[in-house]
Design a protein around this motif. Structure first.
Motif, short mmCIF file in Angstrom:
data_model
loop_
_atom_site.label_atom_id
_atom_site.label_comp_id
_atom_site.label_asym_id
_atom_site.label_seq_id
_atom_site.Cartn_x
_atom_site.Cartn_y
_atom_site.Cartn_z
N GLY A 267 0.80 -1.22 0.00
CA GLY A 267 0.00 0.00 0.00
C GLY A 267 0.83 1.26 0.00
O GLY A 267 0.28 2.36 -0.18
N GLN A 268 2.13 1.15 0.20
CA GLN A 268 3.00 2.32 0.19
C GLN A 268 3.62 2.51 -1.19
O GLN A 268 3.69 1.59 -2.00
CB GLN A 268 4.09 2.20 1.26
CG GLN A 268 3.54 2.19 2.67
CD GLN A 268 4.62 2.40 3.71
OE1 GLN A 268 5.63 3.06 3.48
NE2 GLN A 268 4.41 1.82 4.89
N ALA B 241 4.84 -0.05 -4.07
CA ALA B 241 4.79 0.30 -5.49
C ALA B 241 5.96 1.23 -5.77
O ALA B 241 6.25 2.13 -4.99
CB ALA B 241 3.46 0.97 -5.83
N ILE B 242 6.62 1.03 -6.90
CA ILE B 242 7.89 1.70 -7.16
C ILE B 242 7.81 2.60 -8.39
O ILE B 242 7.36 2.17 -9.46
CB ILE B 242 9.02 0.68 -7.38
CG1 ILE B 242 9.10 -0.32 -6.22
CG2 ILE B 242 10.35 1.39 -7.60
CD1 ILE B 242 9.45 0.30 -4.88
N MET C 227 7.80 13.50 -8.34
CA MET C 227 6.97 13.26 -7.16
C MET C 227 5.49 13.26 -7.52
O MET C 227 4.70 12.44 -7.02
CB MET C 227 7.24 14.34 -6.09
CG MET C 227 8.70 14.48 -5.70
SD MET C 227 9.48 12.93 -5.19
CE MET C 227 11.06 13.10 -6.05
N ILE C 228 5.11 14.17 -8.41
CA ILE C 228 3.71 14.23 -8.85
C ILE C 228 3.32 12.96 -9.59
O ILE C 228 2.19 12.46 -9.48
CB ILE C 228 3.49 15.49 -9.72
CG1 ILE C 228 3.62 16.75 -8.85
CG2 ILE C 228 2.12 15.45 -10.40
CD1 ILE C 228 3.71 18.03 -9.64
N THR C 229 4.26 12.41 -10.36
CA THR C 229 4.00 11.16 -11.07
C THR C 229 3.65 10.04 -10.09
O THR C 229 2.74 9.25 -10.33
CB THR C 229 5.23 10.75 -11.91
OG1 THR C 229 5.44 11.73 -12.93
CG2 THR C 229 5.03 9.38 -12.55
N PHE D 115 -0.12 6.32 -8.31
CA PHE D 115 -0.43 5.38 -7.23
C PHE D 115 -1.23 6.00 -6.08
O PHE D 115 -1.58 5.31 -5.13
CB PHE D 115 0.85 4.76 -6.69
CG PHE D 115 1.62 3.96 -7.71
CD1 PHE D 115 1.09 2.79 -8.24
CD2 PHE D 115 2.88 4.36 -8.14
CE1 PHE D 115 1.78 2.04 -9.17
CE2 PHE D 115 3.59 3.62 -9.07
CZ PHE D 115 3.04 2.46 -9.60
N GLY D 116 -1.48 7.31 -6.14
CA GLY D 116 -2.35 7.93 -5.16
C GLY D 116 -1.68 8.54 -3.95
O GLY D 116 -2.32 9.23 -3.16
#
Length: 258
Positions: free
Chosen positions: A8-9, A34-35, A77-79, A84-85
């Protein structure tokens, strides 16, 4: 991928298309994060890392951006948030090594090192920290090095940049602990990596060490991963050395008897 502590991170690792950054991305993915894989020029290498993560059941995307540019760092960072939220983990890994006697360092090379090793993490953190404050959670890990601790000659610019990075890391820790944000620096020693020609020869300062071998990229990545897991939540503002014992706080290891 089975249930893991970072499920979830979301993690961003700068310079994660190869070497230590790649290994960090893979280890965090195995723990469930998620990477966002980042590179500046080698898109094929970055895509290869993302495919490897997906092959083990993880989530990954690629964002090619030159983080020495403030707008590009913010876009990275916005990506993460748009894809992924959220953004939970930022590993500032991208760096360059240069090797010149102090009197021979060109002004352009000084600025190049400062831009990659110090300015880029600042730009990334400027964009990431507000997101972490908003969600009241974040993990920041910067990648330092043994140069500034061992007083390695011919690397005045790298030493200055990495010392600044350590100070920046601790400033983040001091100012943002109340938001459940930790910030630590991991300082690798002599690690078995693929080195570009511009990095120069591997330094010999403090070459003696109790563990008489080069370290592995996995060993550095494991320290980073620990700091991002729940077990690392009470560690902040620290510089963690992964160097086989060649530097022990204020001591340099020597095998000679006193």
């Amino acid at each position: 991928m089975s249930e893991t502590p970072l499920k979830g991170q979301v993690a961003v690792i700068t310079g994660s298309a190869r070497n230590i950054g790649r290994e960090i991305a893979l280890q965090l993915a195995r723990e469930g994060a998620a990477i966002v894989v980042n590179g500046r020029s080698d898109k094929a290498a970055a895509q290869s890392v993302a495919r490897e993560i997906r092959s083990i059941g993880g989530q990954s995307t690629v964002c090619m951006s030159d983080v020495t540019e403030p707008e590009a760092a913010a876009h990275l960072m916005i990506t993460a948030k748009n894809t992924f939220g959220r953004l939970d983990i930022l590993v500032c890994n991208a760096a360059i090594r240069r090797q010149q006697p102090f009197v021979d360092i060109p002004i352009e090379e000084w600025h190049e090192v400062m831009n990659v090793d110090l300015n880029a993490p600042f730009y990334c953190l400027k964009a990431a920290i507000p997101m972490m404050i908003e969600q009241k959670y974040g993990r920041v890990v910067t990648i330092g090095g043994s140069t500034l601790h061992l007083l390695t000659p011919n690397r005045a610019h790298v030493t200055a940049a990495k010392m600044g990075l350590l100070g920046l890391t601790r400033a983040i820790a001091i100012e943002h602990g109340e938001f459940n944000i930790t910030a630590n620096c991991v300082a690798p020693g002599h690690i078995e990596t693929v080195r570009g020609a511009s990095a120069g020869n591997r330094s010999t300062g403090g070459i003696e060490r109790p563990i008489e071998r080069l370290g592995s990229m996995a060993e550095v990545a494991s320290m980073v991963t620990h700091l991002c897991k729940p077990e690392g939540a009470y560690v902040t503002g620290q510089c963690l050395h992964v160097n086989g014992g060649m530097y022990m706080g204020c001591l340099l290891y020597t095998s000679d008897a006193a």
